[in-house]
Design an enzyme around this catalytic site. Structure first.
Site, PDB file in Angstrom:
ATOM      1  N   ASP A  80       0.803  -1.233   0.000  1.00 10.73           N
ATOM      2  CA  ASP A  80       0.000   0.000   0.000  1.00 10.73           C
ATOM      3  C   ASP A  80       0.826   1.267   0.000  1.00 10.73           C
ATOM      4  O   ASP A  80       0.451   2.257  -0.626  1.00 10.73           O
ATOM      5  CB  ASP A  80      -0.952   0.023   1.205  1.00 10.73           C
ATOM      6  CG  ASP A  80      -0.201   0.197   2.522  1.00 10.73           C
ATOM      7  OD1 ASP A  80       0.713  -0.607   2.797  1.00 10.73           O
ATOM      8  OD2 ASP A  80      -0.531   1.132   3.273  1.00 10.73           O
ATOM      9  N   ASP A  83       5.553   0.366   3.360  1.00 11.62           N
ATOM     10  CA  ASP A  83       5.785  -0.871   4.094  1.00 11.62           C
ATOM     11  C   ASP A  83       5.604  -2.069   3.173  1.00 11.62           C
ATOM     12  O   ASP A  83       5.484  -1.926   1.963  1.00 11.62           O
ATOM     13  CB  ASP A  83       4.839  -0.958   5.302  1.00 11.62           C
ATOM     14  CG  ASP A  83       3.386  -0.702   4.901  1.00 11.62           C
ATOM     15  OD1 ASP A  83       3.024  -1.018   3.752  1.00 11.62           O
ATOM     16  OD2 ASP A  83       2.613  -0.194   5.735  1.00 11.62           O
ATOM     17  N   TYR A 232      -5.811   1.002   9.010  1.00 12.62           N
ATOM     18  CA  TYR A 232      -6.907   1.358   8.096  1.00 12.62           C
ATOM     19  C   TYR A 232      -8.250   1.059   8.752  1.00 12.62           C
ATOM     20  O   TYR A 232      -9.012   0.224   8.284  1.00 12.62           O
ATOM     21  CB  TYR A 232      -6.755   0.613   6.759  1.00 12.62           C
ATOM     22  CG  TYR A 232      -5.589   1.106   5.937  1.00 12.62           C
ATOM     23  CD1 TYR A 232      -5.691   2.301   5.214  1.00 12.62           C
ATOM     24  CD2 TYR A 232      -4.387   0.413   5.898  1.00 12.62           C
ATOM     25  CE1 TYR A 232      -4.616   2.772   4.469  1.00 12.62           C
ATOM     26  CE2 TYR A 232      -3.311   0.878   5.158  1.00 12.62           C
ATOM     27  CZ  TYR A 232      -3.439   2.059   4.447  1.00 12.62           C
ATOM     28  OH  TYR A 232      -2.383   2.539   3.710  1.00 12.62           O
ATOM     29  N   GLU A 477       5.978   9.723   3.264  1.00  9.63           N
ATOM     30  CA  GLU A 477       5.551   8.379   2.829  1.00  9.63           C
ATOM     31  C   GLU A 477       4.549   8.495   1.686  1.00  9.63           C
ATOM     32  O   GLU A 477       3.587   9.251   1.766  1.00  9.63           O
ATOM     33  CB  GLU A 477       4.926   7.596   3.984  1.00  9.63           C
ATOM     34  CG  GLU A 477       4.596   6.158   3.594  1.00  9.63           C
ATOM     35  CD  GLU A 477       4.178   5.295   4.778  1.00  9.63           C
ATOM     36  OE1 GLU A 477       4.230   4.060   4.657  1.00  9.63           O
ATOM     37  OE2 GLU A 477       3.792   5.858   5.827  1.00  9.63           O
TER      38      GLU A 477
END
Length: 629
Positions: A80, A83, A232, A477
């Site tokens: 995603d 990571d 999430y 990120e």
């Protein structure tokens, strides 16, 4: 101290922008280049066995045992963000938004030469989603878990973290996850209907099953897959995903059942009640309301027209709030960027800008304007605002920073991303351990060894400040769902409108054959190309924009000077002839040009840019003399 220095630097950059010295403030952007790079990012996020036509060569195969301990094949899909976890909810939303981008702007994408690559990006995701749905009422929603993954800093190719798989089923429901995955399958089926009908039918069958599963066995997925809660969490619940999935299934199948579902459940599930100022992987209401508004403009409301008009009122509330013309407007930074939250704010910028763009085109096709509290707004104003957000992303901002990695000359160098921050295993195959990666690679202050081309990072704070540091995950990120809506935006801005009626049935263009030239495999994008001692300074010119004034065509030229040597370029003198207009970004001395006043050297591998404007062919630029130290 560091914050004070950053503010001073931002102020200095803003001054340079205002007085016209910084090139990015002087002209338009190359949306075609940005589109190409934004699609490339998805190749860096791939999990599984990489294909032979993989263009991001510093990546390798990874996650090859995913699903094995659960007795299913879950190899493939996308990581995603920075990571090595595969989270189902944001991955499905990414696929939905990439598909929507092609549905609306496939013709423009084809004209740019990127349609094949965009289709490959979608299919990489949908192939995985098919695997993740092995039974009608079973859906795997995560592989790996954030807790063990975040404890380690490793390349995907070296992973030693847990690869446990987590699923939803009738006893452990997840209507939001199943609903979003149904939407992704349905949207993708529209895309592939022209190019691969049997695959499109397979996707649609999965979408039907997933919607029924989501609607019959209701519940939030993070109550079943609890390891997702920290990363999430489904704050909005599942009602919006049920409506979202129904809208996409109606669009894909034209079955009245799904239109009736939207009409009869609009009140109960919040489609007519929630007036939103955000749109993203969690909250889908604004997206549903935009789609239903399109159905209404297409004359498909029938006896549900009064209900669908309520959906449209909420869609227009969202549009007006983004423009700052509503009763509850979104926050913006001093530089004009939509600001929702400090952690990965760019996801809201691209998603909102996409909705503004498609709604602008819907209104134009219907010959209507947007009705806001402050009055009527022409469709062009929605598109203009969306363009301003994209331009901000690409560098038109107080810091003159491009937040897309690899675009422009001033972009993030220390991205919070495991794969890009650790040397490619193709360059150094030595194993990187779980904690050793933090000590050796996470903590280093240098630029990433692998260029994460096209990645859109989290972006600046509420005051346009940004710290390019690897441990600043809130700002540095990237994420797949940042880029997904950007594909449609960039295709639209690059290709224009060309008179397409966005209310007519989808009519995607024929694919151009991909011609593969026989050549050696590309080398990994790891370090700058070693310099040639005979030609250590490279000069590249291109036209970035043009306009006509009083019958004369003027061109804006961008010139990039790159130090391709392994040493620092200390003294540089350029000869420029056949120049008939103003020039910015260099210092004139006698009959030559040298570094601008704000720099006195150019390190190895770095570039400077200068621009000039005149009404002729490119000026002749050459190196008179230089000194390397």
């Amino acid at each position: 101290m560091e914050k004070s220095m950053g503010l001073c630097f931002s102020t200095a950059l803003l001054f340079l922008v205002l007085i016209g010295i910084l090139p990015l403030a002087l002209g338009g952007h190359d949306y075609g280049e940005a589109l190409t790079k934004s699609i490339l990012f998805f190749e860096a996020q791939r999990s599984g066995y990489l294909p032979t036509n993989q263009r991001i060569q510093w990546r390798g195969n990874s996650g090859l045992g995913d699903g094995k301990i659960s007795g299913v094949d879950l190899v493939g899909g996308y990581y995603d963000a920075g990571d090595n976890v595969k989270f189902g909810l944001p991955m499905a939303f990414t696929i939905t938004m990439m598909s929507w981008s092609i549905i609306e702007y496939g013709k423009q994408m084809a004209a740019s030469g990127e349609l094949n690559n965009a289709l490959d990006a979608i299919k990489w995701g949908t192939d995985y989603l098919i695997k993740a749905h092995p039974e009608p009422n079973v859906l795997y929603g995560e592989v790996g878990d954030g807790n063990t993954d975040h404890y380690c800093w490793q390349r995907p190719e070296d992973m030693t973290t847990s690869r446990a798989a987590y699923k939803i089923d009738p006893s452990n429901p997840g209507s939001d996850l199943a609903g979003e995955t149904a939407a992704a399958m349905a949207a993708a089926s529209i895309v592939f209907h022209r190019y691969n009908p049997s695959y499109a039918n397979e996707l649609l069958e999965h979408a039907y099953q997933l919607f029924d599963f989501a609607d019959k066995y209701r519940g939030k997925y993070d109550g079943s897959i609890t390891v997702a809660q920290k990363y999430y969490r489904s704050v909005s619940g599942y009602a919006d995903e049920l409506l979202w999935a129904a809208a996409w299934l109606y669009k894909a199948s034209n079955k009245e059942y799904y239109l009736n579902y939207l009409g009869s459940n609009g009140d109960a599930l919040g489609g007519t009640g929630w007036a939103m100022t955000e749109f993203g992987w969690d909250v889908k209401y604004a997206g549903v309301q935009t789609l239903v508004s399109k159905f209404l403009m297409q004359g498909k409301g029938g006896h549900y027209t009064p209900v669908f008009e309520e959906y449209q009122q909420k869609a227009e509330f969202f549009m007006c709030s983004c423009l700052g013309k509503g009763t509850a407007n979104v926050q913006k930074t001093p530089g004009g960027l939509i600001f929702r939250q400090r952690w990965n704010n760019m996801q809201f910028v691209t998603s909102a800008s996409f909705l503004l763009t498609v709604y602008s085109d819907y209104l134009s096709s219907a010959g209507k304007s947007l009705k806001c509290a402050s009055g009527y707004v022409p469709p062009s104003e929605l598109l203009s605002f969306a363009k301003s957000q994209v331009d901000y992303i690409l560098g038109d901002n107080p810091r003159a920073t491009s937040y897309m990695v690899g675009y422009g000359n001033n972009y993030p160098q220390q991205v919070h991303h495991r794969a890009s921050s650790i040397v490619s295993f193709k360059v150094d195959p030595s194993f990187v351990s779980c904690r050793g990666g933090y000590a050796t690679w996470f903590s280093r202050k240098g630029s990433d060894p692998n260029l994460l081309t096209g990645a859109l990072v989290g972006g600046p704070d509420a005051y346009d400040n940004f710290a390019d540091q690897r441990d600043n995950y809130e700002q540095t990120e990237p994420a797949t769902y940042n880029n997904a809506p950007l594909l449609g935006l960039l295709a639209r801005l690059h290709g224009g409108h060309n008179g397409y009626n966005q209310l007519l049935p989808v009519e995607l263009p024929a694919l151009k054959p991909v011609i593969t030239q026989p050549k050696a495999a590309p080398k990994p994008e790891v370090t700058p190309t070693p310099a040639s001692s005979a030609n250590p300074i490279a000069i590249v010119q291109k036209v970035t924009t043009s306009w006509v004034s009083s019958g004369t065509t003027y061109y804006r030229y961008s010139t990039i000077v790159t130090n391709k040597s392994t040493k620092t370029l200390k003294i540089l003198k350029l000869s420029i002839s056949k120049l008939y207009g103003p020039i910015w970004g260099l210092t004139k001395s006698s009959d030559s040009y040298s570094f601008p006043a704000w720099i006195d050297s150019l390190p190895a591998g770095k570039s400077i840019e200068f621009v000039y404007i005149h009404s002729a062919s490119p000026a002749e630029v050459s190196v008179s003399s230089y000194t390397l130290v």
